[in-house]
Design an enzyme around this catalytic site. Sequence first.
Site, PDB file in Angstrom:
ATOM      1  N   CYS A  63     114.840  -3.729  37.139  1.00 48.22           N
ATOM      2  CA  CYS A  63     114.321  -3.416  38.584  1.00 48.22           C
ATOM      3  C   CYS A  63     114.984  -2.481  38.868  1.00 48.22           C
ATOM      4  O   CYS A  63     114.915  -1.955  39.943  1.00 48.22           O
ATOM      5  CB  CYS A  63     114.755  -5.053  38.790  1.00 48.22           C
ATOM      6  SG  CYS A  63     114.501  -6.421  37.886  1.00 48.22           S
TER       7      CYS A  63
ATOM      8  N   ASN B 268     108.323  -0.593  34.151  1.00 51.33           N
ATOM      9  CA  ASN B 268     109.158  -1.904  33.509  1.00 51.33           C
ATOM     10  C   ASN B 268     108.867  -2.900  34.365  1.00 51.33           C
ATOM     11  O   ASN B 268     108.483  -3.697  35.415  1.00 51.33           O
ATOM     12  CB  ASN B 268     110.824  -1.833  35.010  1.00 51.33           C
ATOM     13  CG  ASN B 268     111.443  -2.992  34.170  1.00 51.33           C
ATOM     14  OD1 ASN B 268     111.923  -3.020  32.924  1.00 51.33           O
ATOM     15  ND2 ASN B 268     111.551  -3.197  35.306  1.00 51.33           N
ATOM     16  N   GLU B 269     107.849  -3.729  33.572  1.00 55.53           N
ATOM     17  CA  GLU B 269     108.058  -5.270  33.694  1.00 55.53           C
ATOM     18  C   GLU B 269     106.394  -5.388  34.952  1.00 55.53           C
ATOM     19  O   GLU B 269     106.621  -6.184  35.645  1.00 55.53           O
ATOM     20  CB  GLU B 269     108.855  -6.310  34.235  1.00 55.53           C
ATOM     21  CG  GLU B 269     109.649  -6.473  33.034  1.00 55.53           C
ATOM     22  CD  GLU B 269     110.724  -7.855  33.108  1.00 55.53           C
ATOM     23  OE1 GLU B 269     111.876  -8.175  32.515  1.00 55.53           O
ATOM     24  OE2 GLU B 269     110.989  -7.836  34.634  1.00 55.53           O
TER      25      GLU B 269
END
Length: 816
Positions: free
Chosen positions: A256, A375-376
């Site tokens: 994150c 990312n994700e």
Amino acid sequence: MTCKNILLLVGCAIFSTAVKAQVTIDIDTQQRGPKVSPMLYGIFYEDINHAADGGIYAELIRNRSFEDGPRYGAPADMQAWSTLAAAPSQLTAQLIQPSKKTPLLNSVQHNALELSIKASPAAPVSLLNEGYWGINAVQGRSYRLAFWAKNLKYQGTVKAILRSKDGSQIYAETAVEGFPSAKVKGWAKYEAELTAHDNDPQAQFALVFDGAGQVQLDMVSLFPPTFKNRENGMRPDLANMLWQLHPKFMRFPGGCFVEGQESPDNAFRWERTIGPIEEREGHWNVNWGYRTSDGLGFHEYLQLAEDLGAKPLYVVNVGIWHGGMTPYDSIQPWIDECLNALEYANGPATSKYGAMRAKNGHPEPFGIEYLEIGNENNQPDPRQQSDHYYERYEQFYKAIRAKYPNMKIIGNVVSWGDDNPKWNSPLPVDLLDEHFYRSPDWFAAAFRKYDSYDRKGPKIYVGEYAVTNGYGNLGNMNAALGEAVYMMGMENNSDVVELASYAPIFVNENDARWRPDMIRFSSSRVMGTPSYYVQQLMPQHLGTQVVKVEQTDPYKDKARKQLTPLKNRVGVGTWNTRATFETDKEADFIYGDWTKEGNTVKQTGSKEATLCIEKNIISSDHYTCKFRARKDEGAEGFIITFNYVDEKNYCWVNFGGWGNTQHAIEQISNGGKLLTDSKRGRIAPGRWYDVTLEVAGDSVKAWLNDRLVFDTVLKHDDTKGIFSSATIDEASGELIVKVVNTSDAATTANLNLKNFKPGTARAIRLAANDGMEENTLDAPTTIHPVEQLLSPEESSVALDVPPYSLNIVRIKEDKK
């Protein structure tokens, strides 16, 4: 809530019988499997839990540039700083902002500290900094001090000291030569060195003034010796813990942390993190609740990877941050930022960004070979940091591949709520990044997960995985063993799984935002969890090719045995959601912000795993309960709890879980979760639902209004037992056999060898007295590896297998 009892209830906490029979493991070294990926095990670094500032980044001064504040959006304050004077009038300190009359050090510095001093040699005053929960003073250790100052008619001297928290002891003291400078009218840099003559992990730093006048200060920095003696480098004990993992790659900077939150300025913007530290603005790490100096920047990440012998794996932002995004058809600036970063890392010193790298002390390219796009960011719900991922991916892919045709490009797949995520696009991709945060049982059950993966599809990078349910307090042996079994399964499928990295790595014990983490530390101490030692041992004993094993299953004919609690209860709960439930029963508020109003109970907070349990005890294995529930506000739906024994043993039906995308029944045993059944579904806010739950022994039915959602049977835990795998190291000729015992009983294993005559053998073992056992900073080696010599027979090796253990046997061949 109403319940009807019939017979004695059978609970959810299921335990297998202990292993007592000898395990036979047949190994024919001519029966080979895939080559083991030489890049299989690496590390994933993210600035979480003060992993950077106050962690591996060795800077000892907290809030060194006077930019930190109590929270995002609040003004900066004197965090970690204080003043000491006999009378308040002797020393006043205030933060100042730039203006025409008071220009600061440079344009990226938004605050400086101005001191008004009325001191004397007989009555000096001090500016104190407490560091990150203490500064570690070590006898004989030297510390490098540097700070910037602007003299406003100050006349006197300044000393730098390390002192005890109460000021009664001075551990190091030195005069700052040349301060104040009569030659420089503006800002000037001052440096000094301090050497400690005693130990104190809670020491403080101080600048001591004995004159009068005004002084402005900025970028006050104090460094101990660093890993490999790098300037602006890493804390040696923490970096050494990474080095002992011998990682083949290092994924950075997140997580994150890549995306940021609230604003794109809170994302990791690499170009703002290079160059002299006083020219780095820093940014708010909103995701994890504190400001980062960016002292650990893009260049330092690359240098750390190189110092660890790891290939850098860079994760780039695709124009999405938590709470916002750049439209997918307007992301060219983000693509340019990515390409510029690659030029900095890989370009020649004659290129624009390669020249910056050379100026920063590294003329030769660092050589990024792996790059992850996002990312994700490939979730089905756009509210979960996702938006037109494949369209974003395609633009990045084309631009990167055009300039770096050999770059291995990694794509995102669904990161939560799906045990078998897929790449739903015809676009080319080299590797897919899977993330799994689950229970020990889930990981052990996933031993053969990759056996059925398509060998012609993209390779897999398991970029983040860890036991996050049932890990105990800091990380227990059950968690480590579940992860070890999963890793053995990855090794067996190295033709599919190319890379894997545990997450996260670090936690400062004073500010734990996430648990568990495999390395825990304070200002002076560090320890590894059992998971850390698994991550250390598995790559050290990897081998180069899989050898097939045949294991006799001692459980094959065992009878099922389950725990049958005599007392059980039912109740309700929530996860990140406010909800209301109708009830006329007295209840215990186990966890969460519960209130009772008339015939309703309400969860008014947004905590995870809240529980409200009826006081009424059910003594029956057949019962029916009815509930009325309403989601009021939040991310998910509501939870119905049943078979409740205590806070670590119960079952629940989670309606609208995983971001309000799924319904599921889960069994919680000793704090770990086992998924019983799940299906797609959501809960609408503001609407009352009638829930009926019927328990008949291990059979469970659940209705939502009048619709049958679940008709299932509680699962027995089949993950307690013996798991084995083998590889051969073609360089040394050694056979490497791994045996994990996840159960509570000791056994023996007989390794029968074919086409391999054993010479010498040794066992490397990680074992605990109990699966719940952990390491702590006070007892850091309760669980740690030990080694034992074995005595091979003509064609076999006998191995004692303790309960709760990872056993790695290395056997050298006798070629006589």
